[in-house]
Design a protein around this motif. Structure first.
Motif, PDB file in Angstrom:
ATOM      1  N   ASP A   8     -19.527 -35.441 -94.198  1.00 19.24           N
ATOM      2  CA  ASP A   8     -18.637 -36.579 -93.979  1.00 19.24           C
ATOM      3  C   ASP A   8     -17.999 -36.937 -95.315  1.00 19.24           C
ATOM      4  O   ASP A   8     -18.685 -37.397 -96.232  1.00 19.24           O
ATOM      5  N   GLY A  10     -15.440 -38.997 -97.680  1.00 20.48           N
ATOM      6  CA  GLY A  10     -14.729 -40.262 -97.790  1.00 20.48           C
ATOM      7  C   GLY A  10     -14.202 -40.479 -99.191  1.00 20.48           C
ATOM      8  O   GLY A  10     -14.481 -39.704-100.114  1.00 20.48           O
ATOM      9  N   GLY A  69     -16.054 -33.811 -91.396  1.00 23.59           N
ATOM     10  CA  GLY A  69     -15.215 -34.943 -91.010  1.00 23.59           C
ATOM     11  C   GLY A  69     -14.397 -35.411 -92.191  1.00 23.59           C
ATOM     12  O   GLY A  69     -14.927 -35.633 -93.285  1.00 23.59           O
ATOM     13  N   PRO A  71     -11.031 -38.021 -93.408  1.00 21.87           N
ATOM     14  CA  PRO A  71     -10.113 -39.091 -92.994  1.00 21.87           C
ATOM     15  C   PRO A  71      -8.667 -38.596 -92.946  1.00 21.87           C
ATOM     16  O   PRO A  71      -8.326 -37.558 -93.528  1.00 21.87           O
ATOM     17  N   GLN A  84      -4.517 -37.341 -96.696  1.00 26.52           N
ATOM     18  CA  GLN A  84      -5.555 -38.364 -96.736  1.00 26.52           C
ATOM     19  C   GLN A  84      -5.120 -39.436 -97.737  1.00 26.52           C
ATOM     20  O   GLN A  84      -4.890 -39.120 -98.899  1.00 26.52           O
ATOM     21  N   ASN A 111     -10.765 -35.090 -87.809  1.00 26.39           N
ATOM     22  CA  ASN A 111     -10.688 -36.452 -88.329  1.00 26.39           C
ATOM     23  C   ASN A 111     -12.055 -37.111 -88.211  1.00 26.39           C
ATOM     24  O   ASN A 111     -12.784 -36.893 -87.240  1.00 26.39           O
ATOM     25  N   ASP A 112     -12.424 -37.918 -89.186  1.00 24.53           N
ATOM     26  CA  ASP A 112     -13.771 -38.488 -89.219  1.00 24.53           C
ATOM     27  C   ASP A 112     -14.065 -39.401 -88.029  1.00 24.53           C
ATOM     28  O   ASP A 112     -15.213 -39.467 -87.559  1.00 24.53           O
ATOM     29  N   GLY A 289     -20.637 -40.487 -87.840  1.00 22.84           N
ATOM     30  CA  GLY A 289     -19.674 -39.496 -88.315  1.00 22.84           C
ATOM     31  C   GLY A 289     -20.330 -38.212 -88.776  1.00 22.84           C
ATOM     32  O   GLY A 289     -19.881 -37.110 -88.464  1.00 22.84           O
ATOM     33  N   ALA A 293     -20.264 -34.484 -86.998  1.00 26.63           N
ATOM     34  CA  ALA A 293     -19.804 -33.290 -87.715  1.00 26.63           C
ATOM     35  C   ALA A 293     -20.816 -32.162 -87.574  1.00 26.63           C
ATOM     36  O   ALA A 293     -20.449 -30.995 -87.335  1.00 26.63           O
TER      37      ALA A 293
END
Length: 299
Positions: A8, A10, A69, A71, A84, A111-112, A289, A293
Protein backbone atom coordinates in the motif's frame (compact mmCIF):
# COMPACT_ATOMS: atom_id res chain seq x y z
CA UNK A 1 -1.33 -22.53 1.29
CA UNK A 2 -1.11 -19.64 -1.19
CA UNK A 3 0.87 -16.54 -0.21
CA UNK A 4 1.16 -13.09 -1.71
CA UNK A 5 2.65 -9.69 -0.99
CA UNK A 6 0.38 -6.72 -0.49
CA UNK A 7 1.81 -3.22 -0.87
CA UNK A 8 0.00 0.00 0.00
CA UNK A 9 1.80 3.09 -1.29
CA UNK A 10 0.99 6.51 0.09
CA UNK A 11 2.48 9.96 0.24
CA UNK A 12 3.54 9.50 3.87
CA UNK A 13 4.41 5.81 4.16
CA UNK A 14 4.66 2.53 2.28
CA UNK A 15 3.29 -0.56 4.00
CA UNK A 16 3.90 -4.13 2.90
CA UNK A 17 2.49 -7.41 4.22
CA UNK A 18 2.88 -11.10 3.54
CA UNK A 19 -0.61 -12.52 3.42
CA UNK A 20 -2.28 -15.85 2.81
CA UNK A 21 -5.39 -16.69 0.82
CA UNK A 22 -7.60 -16.22 3.89
CA UNK A 23 -6.42 -12.66 4.44
CA UNK A 24 -4.23 -13.50 7.44
CA UNK A 25 -1.18 -11.25 7.78
CA UNK A 26 2.10 -13.01 8.63
CA UNK A 27 4.61 -10.19 8.39
CA UNK A 28 4.37 -6.44 8.05
CA UNK A 29 6.70 -3.54 7.40
CA UNK A 30 6.32 0.20 7.09
CA UNK A 31 8.86 2.68 5.75
CA UNK A 32 8.60 6.40 5.15
CA UNK A 33 7.81 7.62 1.65
CA UNK A 34 10.27 9.89 -0.13
CA UNK A 35 8.23 11.95 -2.59
CA UNK A 36 11.19 14.19 -3.44
CA UNK A 37 12.19 12.06 -6.45
CA UNK A 38 10.65 9.21 -8.46
CA UNK A 39 13.64 6.88 -8.02
CA UNK A 40 13.99 7.63 -4.32
CA UNK A 41 10.32 6.86 -3.92
CA UNK A 42 10.73 3.55 -5.76
CA UNK A 43 13.72 2.70 -3.56
CA UNK A 44 11.53 3.08 -0.47
CA UNK A 45 8.97 0.71 -1.99
CA UNK A 46 11.75 -1.85 -2.51
CA UNK A 47 12.92 -1.41 1.09
CA UNK A 48 9.46 -2.07 2.45
CA UNK A 49 9.05 -5.25 0.40
CA UNK A 50 12.56 -6.52 1.16
CA UNK A 51 12.02 -6.05 4.88
CA UNK A 52 8.94 -8.31 4.81
CA UNK A 53 10.77 -10.93 2.75
CA UNK A 54 13.74 -10.86 5.12
CA UNK A 55 11.54 -11.33 8.20
CA UNK A 56 9.50 -14.11 6.60
CA UNK A 57 10.10 -17.85 6.52
CA UNK A 58 8.24 -18.09 3.20
CA UNK A 59 10.54 -18.44 0.22
CA UNK A 60 10.15 -16.07 -2.71
CA UNK A 61 9.32 -19.04 -4.94
CA UNK A 62 6.29 -19.81 -2.75
CA UNK A 63 4.80 -16.36 -3.24
CA UNK A 64 2.04 -16.50 -5.83
CA UNK A 65 1.97 -12.81 -6.66
CA UNK A 66 1.99 -9.22 -5.52
CA UNK A 67 -0.76 -6.62 -5.36
CA UNK A 68 0.05 -2.92 -5.17
CA UNK A 69 -2.39 -0.18 -4.18
CA UNK A 70 -1.53 3.26 -5.50
CA UNK A 71 -3.39 6.55 -5.05
CA UNK A 72 -4.61 8.50 -8.04
CA UNK A 73 -4.88 7.29 -11.61
CA UNK A 74 -3.35 3.97 -12.66
CA UNK A 75 -3.21 2.02 -15.91
CA UNK A 76 -3.95 -1.49 -14.63
CA UNK A 77 -3.48 -3.25 -17.96
CA UNK A 78 -0.01 -1.82 -18.60
CA UNK A 79 1.08 -1.61 -14.97
CA UNK A 80 1.70 2.13 -14.95
CA UNK A 81 1.25 4.70 -12.18
CA UNK A 82 -0.18 7.43 -14.40
CA UNK A 83 -0.72 10.35 -12.00
CA UNK A 84 -0.53 10.68 -8.22
CA UNK A 85 -1.06 14.05 -6.63
CA UNK A 86 1.13 13.25 -3.61
CA UNK A 87 3.81 11.14 -5.35
CA UNK A 88 6.56 12.05 -7.86
CA UNK A 89 5.44 9.48 -10.44
CA UNK A 90 4.12 10.43 -13.86
CA UNK A 91 3.55 7.44 -16.16
CA UNK A 92 5.91 5.42 -13.98
CA UNK A 93 6.16 1.74 -15.09
CA UNK A 94 5.97 0.35 -11.59
CA UNK A 95 4.94 -3.21 -12.49
CA UNK A 96 7.79 -3.82 -14.92
CA UNK A 97 10.26 -2.26 -12.48
CA UNK A 98 9.08 -4.53 -9.66
CA UNK A 99 9.10 -7.57 -11.93
CA UNK A 100 12.68 -6.86 -12.95
CA UNK A 101 13.79 -6.45 -9.35
CA UNK A 102 12.00 -9.35 -7.67
CA UNK A 103 11.43 -11.77 -10.58
CA UNK A 104 7.74 -12.07 -9.62
CA UNK A 105 5.68 -12.32 -12.79
CA UNK A 106 2.20 -11.97 -11.29
CA UNK A 107 2.05 -8.34 -10.13
CA UNK A 108 -1.20 -6.37 -10.25
CA UNK A 109 -1.85 -2.72 -9.45
CA UNK A 110 -5.00 -0.76 -8.79
CA UNK A 111 -6.15 2.44 -7.16
CA UNK A 112 -5.82 2.15 -3.39
CA UNK A 113 -9.54 2.71 -2.77
CA UNK A 114 -10.39 -0.16 -5.11
CA UNK A 115 -7.98 -2.39 -3.20
CA UNK A 116 -9.64 -1.48 0.10
CA UNK A 117 -13.06 -2.07 -1.41
CA UNK A 118 -12.05 -5.52 -2.61
CA UNK A 119 -10.92 -6.52 0.89
CA UNK A 120 -14.05 -5.20 2.59
CA UNK A 121 -16.21 -6.95 -0.01
CA UNK A 122 -14.39 -10.24 0.56
CA UNK A 123 -14.94 -10.18 4.34
CA UNK A 124 -18.54 -8.92 4.15
CA UNK A 125 -19.95 -12.37 3.28
CA UNK A 126 -22.75 -10.82 1.27
CA UNK A 127 -24.26 -12.57 -1.74
CA UNK A 128 -21.74 -12.25 -4.55
CA UNK A 129 -24.53 -11.09 -6.88
CA UNK A 130 -25.31 -8.11 -4.63
CA UNK A 131 -24.22 -4.50 -5.03
CA UNK A 132 -21.55 -3.36 -2.57
CA UNK A 133 -20.17 0.16 -2.02
CA UNK A 134 -17.14 1.16 0.03
CA UNK A 135 -16.74 4.83 0.97
CA UNK A 136 -13.51 6.22 2.36
CA UNK A 137 -13.57 9.46 4.37
CA UNK A 138 -9.99 10.49 5.01
CA UNK A 139 -7.66 13.08 3.48
CA UNK A 140 -10.04 12.83 0.54
CA UNK A 141 -13.43 11.25 -0.03
CA UNK A 142 -14.05 8.59 -2.63
CA UNK A 143 -16.00 5.39 -3.16
CA UNK A 144 -15.85 2.22 -5.18
CA UNK A 145 -18.62 -0.10 -6.33
CA UNK A 146 -18.69 -3.86 -6.80
CA UNK A 147 -21.75 -5.21 -8.60
CA UNK A 148 -22.24 -8.94 -9.09
CA UNK A 149 -18.58 -9.59 -8.33
CA UNK A 150 -17.08 -6.96 -10.65
CA UNK A 151 -16.01 -3.36 -10.17
CA UNK A 152 -18.05 -0.65 -11.82
CA UNK A 153 -15.38 1.64 -13.27
CA UNK A 154 -17.35 3.58 -15.86
CA UNK A 155 -15.02 5.35 -18.25
CA UNK A 156 -12.30 5.14 -15.61
CA UNK A 157 -13.38 7.87 -13.21
CA UNK A 158 -16.32 6.24 -11.43
CA UNK A 159 -16.58 6.65 -7.67
CA UNK A 160 -15.31 10.21 -7.25
CA UNK A 161 -17.89 10.95 -4.58
CA UNK A 162 -15.76 13.74 -3.18
CA UNK A 163 -16.58 15.87 -6.22
CA UNK A 164 -20.34 15.55 -5.68
CA UNK A 165 -22.05 18.84 -4.63
CA UNK A 166 -23.73 18.64 -1.23
CA UNK A 167 -25.39 20.95 1.27
CA UNK A 168 -22.67 22.86 3.11
CA UNK A 169 -23.87 25.59 5.47
CA UNK A 170 -20.46 27.27 5.84
CA UNK A 171 -19.97 27.76 2.11
CA UNK A 172 -20.93 31.04 0.45
CA UNK A 173 -23.77 29.53 -1.56
CA UNK A 174 -24.73 26.84 0.93
CA UNK A 175 -23.41 24.14 -1.44
CA UNK A 176 -19.92 22.75 -1.94
CA UNK A 177 -18.38 19.48 -3.03
CA UNK A 178 -18.30 16.73 -0.42
CA UNK A 179 -14.53 16.60 -0.09
CA UNK A 180 -14.45 20.30 0.82
CA UNK A 181 -17.22 19.75 3.36
CA UNK A 182 -16.48 16.53 5.25
CA UNK A 183 -12.93 15.22 4.59
CA UNK A 184 -10.25 15.38 7.29
CA UNK A 185 -8.62 18.58 5.93
CA UNK A 186 -12.05 20.16 5.39
CA UNK A 187 -13.06 19.46 8.99
CA UNK A 188 -9.83 21.07 10.19
CA UNK A 189 -10.47 24.22 8.14
CA UNK A 190 -14.04 24.44 9.40
CA UNK A 191 -12.84 23.98 12.98
CA UNK A 192 -10.20 26.68 12.57
CA UNK A 193 -12.88 29.11 11.50
CA UNK A 194 -15.43 28.01 14.09
CA UNK A 195 -12.98 28.27 17.02
CA UNK A 196 -10.99 31.16 15.55
CA UNK A 197 -7.86 29.11 16.12
CA UNK A 198 -5.54 28.22 13.20
CA UNK A 199 -3.71 25.71 15.40
CA UNK A 200 -6.72 23.53 16.24
CA UNK A 201 -6.43 19.96 14.93
CA UNK A 202 -9.08 17.59 13.66
CA UNK A 203 -8.47 15.35 16.67
CA UNK A 204 -9.00 18.28 19.03
CA UNK A 205 -12.28 19.07 17.31
CA UNK A 206 -13.53 15.52 17.84
CA UNK A 207 -12.36 15.65 21.46
CA UNK A 208 -14.35 18.85 21.98
CA UNK A 209 -17.42 17.22 20.46
CA UNK A 210 -17.09 14.22 22.77
CA UNK A 211 -17.27 16.49 25.85
CA UNK A 212 -20.39 18.21 24.44
CA UNK A 213 -18.80 21.50 23.46
CA UNK A 214 -21.64 23.48 21.88
CA UNK A 215 -19.58 24.94 19.04
CA UNK A 216 -18.18 21.50 18.21
CA UNK A 217 -21.69 20.01 18.25
CA UNK A 218 -22.93 22.67 15.83
CA UNK A 219 -20.02 22.03 13.48
CA UNK A 220 -20.48 18.26 13.73
CA UNK A 221 -24.11 18.62 12.67
CA UNK A 222 -22.95 20.55 9.61
CA UNK A 223 -20.30 17.99 8.65
CA UNK A 224 -22.63 15.03 9.16
CA UNK A 225 -25.39 16.68 7.12
CA UNK A 226 -23.00 17.15 4.20
CA UNK A 227 -21.84 13.54 4.46
CA UNK A 228 -25.43 12.29 4.70
CA UNK A 229 -26.30 14.20 1.55
CA UNK A 230 -23.45 12.46 -0.28
CA UNK A 231 -24.41 9.00 1.00
CA UNK A 232 -28.02 9.60 0.04
CA UNK A 233 -26.93 10.11 -3.55
CA UNK A 234 -25.47 6.59 -3.47
CA UNK A 235 -28.69 5.17 -2.04
CA UNK A 236 -30.78 6.87 -4.71
CA UNK A 237 -28.54 5.91 -7.63
CA UNK A 238 -27.60 2.36 -6.67
CA UNK A 239 -29.77 1.18 -3.75
CA UNK A 240 -26.83 -1.04 -2.70
CA UNK A 241 -27.20 -4.09 -0.51
CA UNK A 242 -24.37 -2.82 1.68
CA UNK A 243 -22.48 0.44 2.17
CA UNK A 244 -19.29 0.26 4.24
CA UNK A 245 -17.63 3.42 5.51
CA UNK A 246 -13.91 3.53 6.26
CA UNK A 247 -10.93 5.84 6.03
CA UNK A 248 -9.20 7.62 8.87
CA UNK A 249 -12.06 9.98 9.80
CA UNK A 250 -14.56 7.12 10.17
CA UNK A 251 -12.17 4.51 11.59
CA UNK A 252 -11.01 6.85 14.35
CA UNK A 253 -14.53 8.09 15.12
CA UNK A 254 -16.91 5.17 14.41
CA UNK A 255 -19.82 6.86 16.18
CA UNK A 256 -20.04 9.06 13.07
CA UNK A 257 -21.97 6.28 11.34
CA UNK A 258 -24.76 6.45 13.95
CA UNK A 259 -24.87 10.24 13.55
CA UNK A 260 -24.98 9.74 9.81
CA UNK A 261 -27.91 7.36 10.06
CA UNK A 262 -29.85 9.90 12.15
CA UNK A 263 -29.16 12.61 9.58
CA UNK A 264 -30.13 10.36 6.67
CA UNK A 265 -33.63 9.94 8.06
CA UNK A 266 -34.55 13.42 6.86
CA UNK A 267 -33.95 12.33 3.26
CA UNK A 268 -35.18 8.75 3.16
CA UNK A 269 -38.68 8.03 1.92
CA UNK A 270 -40.44 5.05 3.57
CA UNK A 271 -39.35 2.68 0.82
CA UNK A 272 -35.70 3.56 1.52
CA UNK A 273 -35.73 3.21 5.31
CA UNK A 274 -34.14 -0.24 5.18
CA UNK A 275 -31.00 1.40 3.78
CA UNK A 276 -30.08 2.35 7.35
CA UNK A 277 -29.71 -1.34 8.19
CA UNK A 278 -27.25 -1.77 5.31
CA UNK A 279 -24.81 0.89 6.48
CA UNK A 280 -21.71 -0.38 8.31
CA UNK A 281 -18.30 0.69 9.55
CA UNK A 282 -15.18 -0.86 8.06
CA UNK A 283 -14.38 -4.33 9.37
CA UNK A 284 -10.69 -4.20 8.48
CA UNK A 285 -10.11 -0.55 9.44
CA UNK A 286 -6.67 0.70 8.41
CA UNK A 287 -5.67 -2.69 7.00
CA UNK A 288 -8.33 -2.81 4.29
CA UNK A 289 -6.12 -1.38 1.52
CA UNK A 290 -3.13 -3.57 2.20
CA UNK A 291 -5.18 -6.75 2.68
CA UNK A 292 -7.05 -6.01 -0.54
CA UNK A 293 -3.76 -5.62 -2.39
CA UNK A 294 -2.51 -8.94 -1.05
CA UNK A 295 -5.70 -10.76 -1.95
CA UNK A 296 -5.55 -9.31 -5.44
CA UNK A 297 -2.01 -10.60 -5.70
CA UNK A 298 -3.26 -14.09 -4.94
CA UNK A 299 -6.21 -13.96 -7.32
Amino acid sequence: MAYALGVDIGGTKIATVLIDQNGEIYNRSEVASDPSDKEKMFTQVIKSIEKVLKDSQVHLNDIKGMGVGIPGKVDRENGIAVFQNNLPWRNFPIVSRLQDYFSIKNIVIDNDVYMATFAEWKVSNINRLDTFVYVTVSTGISCSIIHQGSFIRGNGFAGELGLFPVLAKSSVNGVDNLEKSASGPAIKKLAEKRFNNPAVTTSEFFAKYEVNDEEAKALMNEVVESLAHGIYSIICLLDPHRIVLGGGVINNNPYLVDLLKDSLKQYLIPEQQQSLERLFTSELKGDSGIIGAGLKGIE
